[in-house]
Write an enzyme that holds these catalytic residues in place. Structure first.
Site, PDB file in Angstrom:
ATOM      1  N   SER A 143      37.891  38.593  34.916  1.00 19.77           N
ATOM      2  CA  SER A 143      38.993  39.556  35.011  1.00 19.77           C
ATOM      3  C   SER A 143      38.450  40.913  34.625  1.00 19.77           C
ATOM      4  O   SER A 143      37.439  41.019  33.912  1.00 19.77           O
ATOM      5  CB  SER A 143      40.124  39.153  34.052  1.00 19.77           C
ATOM      6  OG  SER A 143      41.070  40.186  33.906  1.00 19.77           O
ATOM      7  N   TYR A 156      43.451  37.563  25.340  1.00 21.57           N
ATOM      8  CA  TYR A 156      43.002  37.371  26.716  1.00 21.57           C
ATOM      9  C   TYR A 156      41.729  38.167  26.976  1.00 21.57           C
ATOM     10  O   TYR A 156      40.788  37.669  27.613  1.00 21.57           O
ATOM     11  CB  TYR A 156      44.112  37.805  27.667  1.00 21.57           C
ATOM     12  CG  TYR A 156      43.804  37.594  29.127  1.00 21.57           C
ATOM     13  CD1 TYR A 156      43.530  36.322  29.624  1.00 21.57           C
ATOM     14  CD2 TYR A 156      43.812  38.660  30.028  1.00 21.57           C
ATOM     15  CE1 TYR A 156      43.267  36.117  30.971  1.00 21.57           C
ATOM     16  CE2 TYR A 156      43.547  38.469  31.369  1.00 21.57           C
ATOM     17  CZ  TYR A 156      43.274  37.199  31.838  1.00 21.57           C
ATOM     18  OH  TYR A 156      43.006  37.003  33.172  1.00 21.57           O
TER      19      TYR A 156
END
Length: 258
Positions: A143, A156
């Protein structure tokens, strides 16, 4: 641009997190590119339905229910293969958006176990089969969170930084082996479940993530990118490919028409 057909020795592609979103879209596109796809995820009904869909469309697909954080189950899964050509480490996800000071350690642990240890488990278990193919590819779907921090994303961000470093380190350690290591780092992708899962099913909070953004990336956009990278000639390694929608300049800079 035309893609190269996979060789017989490398025609099997394992996709984790294939029950929805990017994983499901990647499985469809790899099957269309000529791979025999093996769909793994915890939701048995979802991957079985997808395998039937791919087969009905003329592709080849097998469903295998699997929790990537269960190392015993992963090792058993790996015994089914003598060689494989592609491993797409896609299973992951985000939980919560609390600041570091009040973040839930259980959420942090779950994100680390899924995004990092899940990737580690599958990669370790299947690396011998990837090497044995003579033309293997490991894909880590990370990501943009793995390359830049943002407030409320600590857990995250930490997990995706871990996934990024895993891919980068593996590439150094296996250089000289017939295996490529590709990292695909998507930015804002609108799928049915990502934001909804992150916010515990709160549809209003999930919708606000994409509010005013005309065209976030789609799962198909990312899947097409993965398939393009995988189908480059064997000597071409796409080390890292970051993709964002045009409206997103960074993790914290997004144009919204409000």
């Amino acid at each position: 641009m035309a893609t190269a057909a996979p060789s017989a020795a490398s025609r099997i592609a394992v996709v984790t997190g294939a029950s929805s979103g990017i994983g499901a879209a990647t499985a469809r596109q790899l099957a269309a590119a000529g791979y025999r796809v093996v769909l793994t995820a915890r939701r048995k009904d979802r991957i079985e339905a997808l395998a039937e869909e791919i087969t009905a469309a003329g592709g080849s697909a097998t469903a295998y229910p699997l929790d990537v954080t269960d190392r015993t189950a992963v090792d058993e899964f790996a015994t089914a293969f003598r060689t494989i050509g592609v491993l797409v480490n896609n299973a992951g996800g985000a939980l919560g958006a609390d600041p570091v000071a009040t973040g839930d350690p259980a959420d942090w642990r779950t994100m680390y176990e899924t995004n990092v240890l899940g990737t580690l488990n599958l990669t370790q278990a299947l690396l011998p089969q990837l090497i044995a193919s003579g033309d293997g590819t490991v894909v880590v779907v990370s990501s943009t969170a793995g390359h830049g921090t943002y407030e409320g994303g600590g857990g995250y961000v930490a997990a995706k930084h871990g996934a990024h470093v895993l891919a980068e380190t593996l590439r150094l350690e296996i250089v000289g082996q017939p295996v490529r290591v590709i990292e695909i780092a998507p930015g804002m992708v609108r799928t049915d479940e990502f934001a909804l899962t992150r916010f515990g099913g709160d549809e209003d909070r999930a919708a606000k993530v994409y509010e005013g953004v005309a065209e976030p990336l789609t799962a198909d956009d990312v899947a097409e990118t993965i398939t393009w990278a995988v189908t480059r000639p064997s000597h071409v390694n796409v080390d890292l490919l970051v993709l964002r929608p045009r409206a997103q300049a960074s993790n914290t800079k997004v144009h919204r028409d409000l």
